[in-house]
Design a protein around this motif. Structure first.
Motif, short mmCIF file in Angstrom:
data_model
loop_
_atom_site.label_atom_id
_atom_site.label_comp_id
_atom_site.label_asym_id
_atom_site.label_seq_id
_atom_site.Cartn_x
_atom_site.Cartn_y
_atom_site.Cartn_z
N LEU A 160 44.69 49.48 17.46
CA LEU A 160 44.64 50.67 17.20
C LEU A 160 43.50 51.16 17.13
O LEU A 160 43.58 50.67 16.00
N THR A 161 42.46 51.13 17.47
CA THR A 161 41.10 51.58 17.37
C THR A 161 40.66 53.09 17.58
O THR A 161 40.53 53.11 18.71
N VAL A 162 41.04 53.82 17.35
CA VAL A 162 40.19 54.95 17.79
C VAL A 162 38.98 55.91 17.05
O VAL A 162 38.66 55.92 15.98
N VAL A 163 38.26 56.29 17.52
CA VAL A 163 37.16 56.95 17.23
C VAL A 163 37.07 58.12 17.94
O VAL A 163 37.48 58.19 18.83
N MET B 244 39.76 59.86 19.93
CA MET B 244 40.04 60.59 19.75
C MET B 244 40.68 62.59 20.17
O MET B 244 40.00 62.20 21.28
N GLY B 245 42.38 62.63 20.09
CA GLY B 245 42.46 63.09 21.32
C GLY B 245 43.53 62.70 22.47
O GLY B 245 44.11 63.29 22.89
N GLY C 287 42.89 58.87 11.87
CA GLY C 287 43.73 57.53 10.57
C GLY C 287 45.36 56.76 11.28
O GLY C 287 46.19 56.26 11.29
N ASP C 288 45.30 56.90 12.83
CA ASP C 288 46.64 56.59 13.40
C ASP C 288 45.46 54.76 13.90
O ASP C 288 46.53 54.14 14.45
N SER C 289 44.06 54.90 12.88
CA SER C 289 43.80 53.17 13.26
C SER C 289 44.51 52.42 12.76
O SER C 289 44.44 52.69 11.61
#
Lengths: 110, 114
Positions: free
Chosen positions: B111-114, B15-16, B84-86
């Protein structure tokens, strides 16, 4: 809200059987297209039917369009295990902007 | 030859962070798109460019910025990534913006955002 809605969400059949998927939409369209998506892959175009057409065939695929009911159906005859995929309808009411439905996941068991 | 190619295919990030996805098509098309597909397979258009000009810009957070250096390329840059961009992001192209043109999709970028 989404323009196209597929029905059913999921469909499981035996090899050799026919598979029918339906798509309903809300506003007037210029044309409707069906796409297929294999798991983990991009979408691939299958067939296009224009608003002044009622039925179209391509190999084992048959597409119908009923503009009065705002619906379309995709029939896959003599299904094969390789037909297992998700199928999406896409409507084109505004030039350059195709709106996709939620998709029907088809499983064909060998 | 791959008609519409996008890289990377898989991207895991925190994230970020800021990340970019690149897309190229060798079909000679003049219109390119970015679509987002969520976990329920709902596919939604984000952007469309015709001859490097933005023609469709759906309600997308301004953290998403497309860039088209030429009509064969459409990159997507995402700032300050959120959970939520995942999703799977698909690049696509078509010839012209006329109704009924077939859209050719890339293989997707997970895309996986963790």
């Amino acid at each position: 809200s989404q323009q196209g809605e597929e029905d059913p969400q999921a469909l499981s059949i035996q090899e050799g059987e026919n598979a029918t998927m339906n798509c309903s939409y809300k506003t007037s369209i210029n044309n409707l297209q069906w796409y297929r998506q294999n798991s983990g892959r991009g979408l691939v175009h299958l067939i296009l039917i224009r608003s002044n057409e009622r039925e179209k065939h391509s190999g084992r695929l048959r597409v119908t369009l009923d503009t009065s009911k705002k619906s379309s159906s995709l029939l896959i005859t003599a299904s094969r295990a390789a037909d297992t995929a998700s199928y999406f309808c896409a409507t084109d009411a505004n030039a350059g902007k195709s709106t996709f439905g939620d998709g029907t996941t088809l499983t064909v068991k060998p | 030859d791959t008609a519409v190619s996008q890289t990377p295919k898989y991207l895991v990030t925190q994230m970020g962070n800021d990340k970019s996805i690149k897309c190229e098509q060798n079909l000679g098309h003049d219109t390119m798109y970015w679509y987002k597909q969520d976990s329920k397979k709902f596919l939604k258009i984000m952007f469309s460019y015709n001859n490097k000009e933005l023609i469709i810009n759906e309600t997308v957070p301004n953290r998403f910025s497309p860039k088209s250096p030429d009509k064969a390329h459409l990159n997507l840059h995402i700032n300050s990534l959120e959970l939520g961009d995942s999703a799977v992001y698909f690049c696509a192209s078509s010839q012209g913006k006329v109704s009924g043109n077939t859209i050719y999709f890339g293989e997707g970028s997970w895309l996986t955002v963790v």
